[in-house]
Design a protein around this motif. Structure first.
Motif: not given
Ligand SMILES: Nc1ncnc2c1ncn2[C@@H]1O[C@H](COP(=O)(O)OP(=O)(O)O)[C@@H](O)[C@H]1O
Ligand SMILES: [Mg+2]
Length: 443
Positions: A69-82, A53-62
């Motif tokens: 606009e660029a929001f840098g490398p930390y706007s998206a992440y992947r989390s895993v459940e184990a 998912s992304s840490t950004l608001e929908t409008i920022e994602q669009l």
């Protein structure tokens, strides 16, 4: 503990569930085993879920997607459940007594982890897959055979292939081990795709260590004179006590040829020569006349005796029941499957030294749900799963429908090989009733 880089860090734990965030470009997959280093402890967990998912608001994602606009490398992440399944502290391994901490580092399992988890075994099934690497071998020990096993997966998921791999190794280990195999689809002798796949007949020891039985070559007959009234329940699970009593009376009257004699008399004279209520006679005679003459000829030869002798000598028996009517399949399977384990039990009770010389037996039963369904009459297979462990008789219950396997029996299947299943009901049954399992890349 390891030189390899971590693949991520723990961002939350709850009970035996751990969430971690993974670094970019990590080749994780569902089912993979990961190690979490947590101070003095190492935890092992299996990947069960993932979310990105992304840490950004929908409008920022669009806006970002359009390149405005660029929001840098930390706007998206992947989390895993184990899900945690093992903890290692010093040299001891046990079920998790606690869970990892926030920010603990997560690693993909390595060969060293493989040996810690003791995944290898005498009967090799495949190799552990971790990220994109194939690690060391995964297998089952011969001592684990009587602890029963189950293989679950939809059509095309690889059950027949796994059966071939395991049984080929039981043949390799003969006479320490032996297999009794029920093949419902006629795929194990030559392989499913005859041109590309190999079957048990391609095993180098096939001619000396395997006996093939099939209805086509007449080798699968059960002579009527070999059927004692005590076996009727195995052949006709719905038989009633008065019919059983009549069968014993007929046996006392006519001797070993009781079925033939009663059938002839009933056909010619409309009675069976023994006094009994008409309804009982009719019900029993209807059952006895339903036995087809190909499989149940008037003779005193039974292939079950041959199966038993071969199994005791360490010769694997492959019984191909494809093409038979389903009632006949059930009869052939239950008749032969009861004789062999009963012999192991009798030897254990009467002649322990001889019993010790018997091979360890694994019975492979396809369509296992037909024989272990709680809504159907009990068969020998639930007894085998529940009580034959100490006689060194193991059952491998193979089915696409694990949720149709009787709950008590399912709990006894200690080794579970879980493949892709079609129905949600089956997946739920598996997850609710199985503590943990690992992914194996098959040979
Ligand atoms: N480990 C494997 N690697 C590659 N192909 C496989 C593997 N296991 C099975 N297959 C292939 O997948 C197909 C279905 O496998 P099969 O064992 O017959 O599944 P099932 O008995 O569950 O229907 C076959 O064509 C088989 O060759
Ligand atoms: Mg199959």
């Amino acid at each position: 503990m390891t030189n390899t880089d971590s693949i991520g860090f723990v961002c939350g734990t709850k009970g035996d569930s751990v969430s971690f965030l993974v670094s970019k470009n990590i080749g994780l997959s569902f089912g993979q085993i990961v190690r979490i280093d947590s101070g003095e402890r190492n935890f092992y967990a299996r990947v069960v879920n993932s979310e990105s998912s992304s840490t950004l608001e929908t409008i920022e994602q669009l806006r970002e997607a359009e390149g405005k606009e660029a929001f840098g490398p930390y706007s998206a992440y992947r989390s895993v459940e184990a899900i945690l399944f093992l903890e290692k502290r010093g040299d001891t391994l046990h079920s998790p007594t606690f869970n990892p901490n926030y920010r603990d580092r997560v690693y993909a399992a390595t060969d060293e982890d493989c040996s810690i988890l003791k995944l290898s075994g005498e009967l090799e099934i495949g190799c552990l897959r971790s990220e994109d690497h194939i690690l060391s071998s995964v297998g089952i020990n011969i001592e684990a055979i009587p602890r029963m096993m189950g293989m679950f997966g939809m059509t095309g998921s690889g059950k027949t292939n796994t059966e071939l791999i395991i049984n080929a190794q039981l043949i390799d280990n003969s006479p320490r081990t032996v297999a009794l195999i029920y093949d419902f689809a006629g795929q194990l002798l030559e392989g499913k795709e005859i041109k590309t796949q190999r079957g048990l007949k391609d095993h180098p020891l096939f001619h000396s260590k395997v006996q093939f039985y099939s209805a086509q070559d007449g080798k699968m007959a059960v002579g009527l004179s070999t059927i004692l009234p005590g076996k009727l329940e195995t052949i006709f699970p719905d038989i009633q006590p008065p019919q059983k009593r009549l069968a014993w009376a007929l046996y006392r009257h006519f001797g070993a040829d009781w079925i033939q004699s009663a059938r002839e008399l009933y056909h010619n004279e409309g009675n069976v020569g023994v006094r009994a209520q008409k309804v009982v006679v009719e019900a029993l005679m209807q059952k006895l006349s339903s036995l087809s003459s190909d499989l149940f000829p008037a003779s005193n030869y039974s292939f079950v005796e041959s199966v038993l002798q071969n199994i005791c000598k360490g010769i694997t028996c492959l019984i191909d029941i494809s093409g038979l009517r389903s009632e006949d399949q059930n009869r052939i399977v239950c008749l032969s499957a009861s004789a062999v384990p009963e012999h192991f039990k009798r030897m254990w009770e009467d002649n322990f030294e001889e019993w010790r010389k018997l091979p360890t037996l694994l019975i492979t039963l396809e369509e296992a749900h037909e024989f272990l369904d709680p809504n159907k009459p009990r068969t020998i297979f639930s007894d085998i799963a529940l009580t034959y462990r100490k006689y060194r008789v193991g059952l491998n219950a193979v089915t696409p429908r694990p949720s149709r396997i009787n709950f008590d029996v399912f709990a006894e299947l200690w080794t579970k090989v879980i493949m892709k299943t079609e129905l949600k009901k089956d997946r739920l049954y598996l997850t609710e009733n199985t503590r943990t399992w690992s992914t194996v890349k098959q040979k």
